[in-house]
Design an enzyme around this catalytic site. Structure first.
Site, PDB file in Angstrom:
ATOM      1  CG  HIS A 117      47.669  24.198  63.986  1.00 33.77           C
ATOM      2  ND1 HIS A 117      48.498  23.859  62.927  1.00 33.77           N
ATOM      3  CD2 HIS A 117      47.500  23.002  64.411  1.00 33.77           C
ATOM      4  CE1 HIS A 117      48.391  22.576  62.691  1.00 33.77           C
ATOM      5  NE2 HIS A 117      47.910  22.006  63.727  1.00 33.77           N
TER       6      HIS A 117
ATOM      7  CB  THR B 230      47.847  12.193  67.533  1.00 31.46           C
ATOM      8  OG1 THR B 230      48.832  12.135  68.221  1.00 31.46           O
ATOM      9  CG2 THR B 230      48.153  12.321  65.916  1.00 31.46           C
TER      10      THR B 230
ATOM     11  CG  ASP C  43      48.689  12.386  73.305  1.00 35.00           C
ATOM     12  OD1 ASP C  43      48.867  13.475  72.544  1.00 35.00           O
ATOM     13  OD2 ASP C  43      48.405  11.374  72.912  1.00 35.00           O
TER      14      ASP C  43
ATOM     15  CG  LEU D 215      52.863  12.333  66.670  1.00 36.79           C
ATOM     16  CD1 LEU D 215      54.307  12.468  66.571  1.00 36.79           C
ATOM     17  CD2 LEU D 215      52.299  13.193  67.940  1.00 36.79           C
TER      18      LEU D 215
ATOM     19  CB  THR E 174      40.786  29.704  70.555  1.00 33.69           C
ATOM     20  OG1 THR E 174      40.774  30.239  69.190  1.00 33.69           O
ATOM     21  CG2 THR E 174      39.881  28.414  70.296  1.00 33.69           C
TER      22      THR E 174
ATOM     23  CG  HIS F 197      45.424  18.084  66.578  1.00 33.95           C
ATOM     24  ND1 HIS F 197      46.244  19.255  67.476  1.00 33.95           N
ATOM     25  CD2 HIS F 197      46.113  18.138  65.282  1.00 33.95           C
ATOM     26  CE1 HIS F 197      46.706  20.144  66.480  1.00 33.95           C
ATOM     27  NE2 HIS F 197      46.691  19.603  65.436  1.00 33.95           N
ATOM     28  CD  GLU F 198      46.481  15.629  62.615  1.00 33.12           C
ATOM     29  OE1 GLU F 198      46.063  16.116  61.560  1.00 33.12           O
ATOM     30  OE2 GLU F 198      47.576  15.961  63.210  1.00 33.12           O
TER      31      GLU F 198
HETATM   32 ZN    ZN Z   1      47.240  19.990  63.404  1.00 34.66          ZN
HETATM   33 CA    CA Z   2      41.365  32.541  68.328  1.00 34.08          CA
END
Ligand code: ZN
Ligand code: CA
Length: 324
Positions: A229, A216, A277, A178, A244, A219-220
């Site tokens: 990540h 996408t 998504d 992607l 997170t 995210h990128e």
């Molecule tokens: Zn990634």
């Molecule tokens: Ca974390």
């Protein structure tokens, strides 16, 4: 017996091709390391204090989209590009409709990054420009993580000043990839930016893909502004953000809440996980702070070069109404 083994092997072969590669940023880092051109950096911002977080951040990020096309399909419409910019501006200003689905447990840590992306309306010489650079290529697909799309002499297109512009290459990527991005300072300037497959760029409601809503890109660009990540280190706090929750492996599909790993509920709706998504909805406060720090410390040219917003009309409300 032989026949069965053959069937099994071809099934494995086929399924490995059908599997989607949600993001190949980590593989791209390995690729850079293997050819000795990875710039090991030590600056990684690692803070959970939120001291520097600007809740009223309002930073304008000039974008150049290079559309590299070999077929008409790959030469995506202006509207698709506008829809990607719209998605980014909703997601990076905590005004995306999916935020309504964030579980109460995580509502308090929703981060507002405060970045406004706009298509550059002039080139580096001050000449009028649309922000969309369409270039025909003889190359029918580019390797899922490689540098060729960033090089004119390899059938790609050279970036504009990577100090002053966020360069996004939209092209046909092989291997069901992607997209991928370069984190701050890890590559030479001529390779810096974000690459996204044309099928997954912007909003395409005619697509049956689970990756058709422009996430996408969200995210990128998170990687481009130094986000990791959350699942990379398994249950360790790999991404440097205590808000997170650690997660043992990437989340695919669209799981119901709650799901848990590492003794906590998963924040699978985080933009830096791997869900569909439609099921990604938030950055955290720490992630917003990291991105603001990355902008001010490592990508300050994006705001200091003075690329003008004059003449730019923010293409909001094209497809989804902005709820704010
Ligand atoms: Zn990634
Ligand atoms: Ca974390």
């Amino acid at each position: 017996m032989k026949y069965h083994v053959l069937i099994l092997l071809s099934a494995i072969f086929l399924s490995s091709f059908a599997q989607i590669q949600r993001c190949s940023t980590d593989e791209y880092v390995d690729f850079l390391k293997s050819k000795g051109s990875y710039n090991y950096h030590t600056h990684r911002i690692n803070t959970n204090t939120n001291d520097n977080y600007n809740y009223n951040g309002n930073y304008n990020i000039p974008v150049v989209v290079h559309v590299l096309y070999n077929t008409n399909d790959q030469n995506i419409s202006d509207e698709r590009i506008f829809s990607q910019i719209e998605t980014l501006n909703n997601d990076y200003n905590a005004s995306n409709i999916e935020l309504a689905d964030v579980p109460e447990e995580f509502q308090d840590v929703i981060g507002n990054v405060g970045f406004n992306f706009f298509l550059a309306q002039e080139d580096i010489n001050g000449s009028p420009f649309s922000g969309i650079n369409r270039v025909y290529t003889e190359v029918d697909s580019f390797l899922g993580f490689s540098d060729d799309m960033k090089k004119s002499n390899q059938g790609g297109v050279d970036p504009w000043s990577t100090d002053c512009f966020l360069n996004i290459w939209v092209c046909n990527l092989s291997g069901n990839t992607l997209g991928f991005a370069t984190m701050p300072d890890v590559v030479s300037d001529d390779l810096d930016g974000v690459v996204i497959d044309y099928e997954f760029f912007g909003i395409d409601l005619s697509s049956s893909s689970a990756y058709n809503l422009g996430k996408t890109g969200t995210h990128e660009i998170g990687h481009y502004f130094d986000l990791e990540h959350p699942f990379n280190g398994g249950c360790s706090d790999w991404d440097g953000c205590s808000d997170t929750p650690s997660i043992s492996s990437p989340t695919y599909g669209c799981p119901s809440y709650p799901q848990s790993s590492c003794q906590t509920n998963n924040m699978s709706m985080n933009f830096m996980d791997y869900t569909d998504d439609a099921c990604m909805s938030m950055f955290t406060i720490c992630q917003a702070e990291k991105m603001q720090s990355a902008l001010l410390n490592y990508r300050s040219g994006l705001i200091d070069c003075g690329v003008s917003l004059d003449g730019y009309v923010n293409p909001l409300n094209l497809i989804y109404p902005n709820p704010v």
